[in-house]
Enzyme design. Structure first.
Site, PDB file in Angstrom:
ATOM      1  N   LYS A  54       0.853  -1.209   0.000  1.00  0.00           N
ATOM      2  CA  LYS A  54       0.000   0.000   0.000  1.00  0.00           C
ATOM      3  C   LYS A  54       0.880   1.247   0.000  1.00  0.00           C
ATOM      4  O   LYS A  54       0.617   2.202  -0.735  1.00  0.00           O
ATOM      5  CB  LYS A  54      -0.922  -0.020   1.230  1.00  0.00           C
ATOM      6  CG  LYS A  54      -2.004  -1.085   1.155  1.00  0.00           C
ATOM      7  CD  LYS A  54      -2.744  -1.247   2.467  1.00  0.00           C
ATOM      8  CE  LYS A  54      -3.748  -2.396   2.384  1.00  0.00           C
ATOM      9  NZ  LYS A  54      -4.378  -2.716   3.668  1.00  0.00           N
ATOM     10  N   GLN A  98      -4.584  -1.034   9.946  1.00  0.00           N
ATOM     11  CA  GLN A  98      -4.391  -2.314   9.262  1.00  0.00           C
ATOM     12  C   GLN A  98      -4.969  -3.454  10.098  1.00  0.00           C
ATOM     13  O   GLN A  98      -4.586  -3.648  11.254  1.00  0.00           O
ATOM     14  CB  GLN A  98      -2.886  -2.550   8.984  1.00  0.00           C
ATOM     15  CG  GLN A  98      -2.567  -3.849   8.277  1.00  0.00           C
ATOM     16  CD  GLN A  98      -3.139  -3.944   6.854  1.00  0.00           C
ATOM     17  OE1 GLN A  98      -3.241  -2.965   6.135  1.00  0.00           O
ATOM     18  NE2 GLN A  98      -3.513  -5.144   6.454  1.00  0.00           N
ATOM     19  N   ASP A 123     -10.927   3.338   4.808  1.00  0.00           N
ATOM     20  CA  ASP A 123     -11.464   2.002   4.553  1.00  0.00           C
ATOM     21  C   ASP A 123     -12.957   1.922   4.868  1.00  0.00           C
ATOM     22  O   ASP A 123     -13.528   0.827   4.872  1.00  0.00           O
ATOM     23  CB  ASP A 123     -10.680   0.936   5.323  1.00  0.00           C
ATOM     24  CG  ASP A 123     -10.625  -0.389   4.546  1.00  0.00           C
ATOM     25  OD1 ASP A 123     -11.136  -0.437   3.397  1.00  0.00           O
ATOM     26  OD2 ASP A 123     -10.091  -1.370   5.081  1.00  0.00           O
TER      27      ASP A 123
END
Ligand SMILES: NC(=O)c1ccc[n+]([C@@H]2O[C@H](COP(=O)([O-])OP(=O)(O)OC[C@H]3O[C@@H](n4cnc5c(N)ncnc54)[C@H](OP(=O)(O)O)[C@@H]3O)[C@@H](O)[C@H]2O)c1
Length: 287
Positions: A54, A98, A123
């Protein structure tokens, strides 16, 4: 057989290079560089690999990326403080926690996600953004399901009226995907470990989305002729990455299929960059 493969890597590269041009233009116009902060907790090797991918991709498209590595001995309060600092830092436009978190912090995940400002929630897992998805607003929606929709749409795969079976009900994959598919007028069935006679659903599906952490879970015998298969699984067998589908076995029977690697993985990262740019534009007031 090559025309059956939904190449996520190729599409992600194309989307990233288009985004790179938009990012460059926005920086030229405003002098402000988009920036993503990723919080990585613990020593999980797979998570480290994903975070590095990422980070690298963000840099390639012109998004600054900062990785904040925290030990598992940190208390929930200290992580909440860290998120608070990022929420208040105007140079940070996107925050990613994460997942999965180490076992000792698993029960804190909802509180930590709630702490991320909805404006910086790349997200889409903060309850505010989850709620928006309920109303079909996908501005900041979870990257993996968004990547699934993107690959289907870019390959002109019609969703209206299709029977889609999702074998997964996690917050990261299955649940948000329900709303994205309903928005596009698909008929959605969710399967999980308590589903009775799962083969009845799999066999009927026009499109199968599978994310069960089990290599070769989907085999030729289980699908109908021409079914489209989206393989979200990421498993490692003797160090080699594979999905949840017997790829070689189903290839001549399925309609289309995403490979692993090179399918949904790169699409997820492309959507992360896209979401970061969207939130950046919103925060600095450009369209
Ligand atoms: N490529 C990417 O970017 C990406 C992104 C996210 C996730 N993934 C991968 O996707 C997979 C799933 O991730 P996750 O976080 O959603 O995992 P998860 O929370 O463990 O969810 C797995 C789901 O599969 C269901 N399941 C497991 N075995 C099953 C069986 N035999 N029959 C029917 N359902 C079954 C589980 O049902 P229950 O709910 O009943 O337990 C659960 O809903 C993993 O391999 C992960 O690495 C990939």
């Amino acid at each position: 057989m090559n025309n059956k493969i939904l190449n996520g890597k190729k599409l992600a590269d194309k989307l990233n290079s288009e985004l790179k041009k938009k990012v460059k233009k926005a920086i030229e116009k405003t002098g402000i560089i988009p920036k993503l902060a990723t919080i990585l907790i613990g020593n999980d090797q797979a998570s480290k690999i994903y975070v590095n991918i990422k980070h690298r991709t963000c840099k390639e498209v012109g998004i600054e990326s900062k990785i904040i590595e925290l030990g598992i001995d940190l208390s929930k309060e200290m992580i909440l403080d860290e998120i608070d600092k990022l929420n208040k830092d105007p140079s940070i436009h996107g925050i990613l926690l994460q997942l999965p978190l180490p076992e000792s912090l698993k029960s804190d995940v909802p509180e930590l996600l709630e702490k991320i400002s909805p404006l910086k929630d790349v997200d889409g897992l903060n309850p505010v953004n989850r709620g928006r998805l309920f109303d079909y607003i996908e501005e900041s929606s979870p990257c993996t399901p968004k990547g699934i929709i993107s690959i289907l749409e870019h390959n002109s795969i019609e969703l209206k009226g299709k029977d889609v079976v999702i074998i997964n009900r996690s917050n990261l994959v299955g649940k948000p995907l329900i709303f994205m598919l309903l928005k596009r007028n698909a008929t959605v069935t969710i399967c999980h470990t308590s589903t009775k006679d799962i083969d009845k659903y799999i066999k009927n599906a026009d499109i199968i989305v599978v994310a069960v952490r089990k290599p070769k879970f989907i085999t030729k015998e289980r699908i109908k002729e021409g079914a489209i298969i989206i393989d979200v699984g990421t498993n490692r067998i003797e160090g080699k990455l594979c999905g949840d589908v017997d790829f070689e076995g189903v290839l001549d029977k399925c309609g289309k299929i995403t490979p692993v690697p090179g399918g949904i993985g790169p699409m997820t990262v492309a959507m992360l960059c896209e979401n970061t740019f969207t939130l950046y534009k919103k925060q600095i007031g450009i369209s």
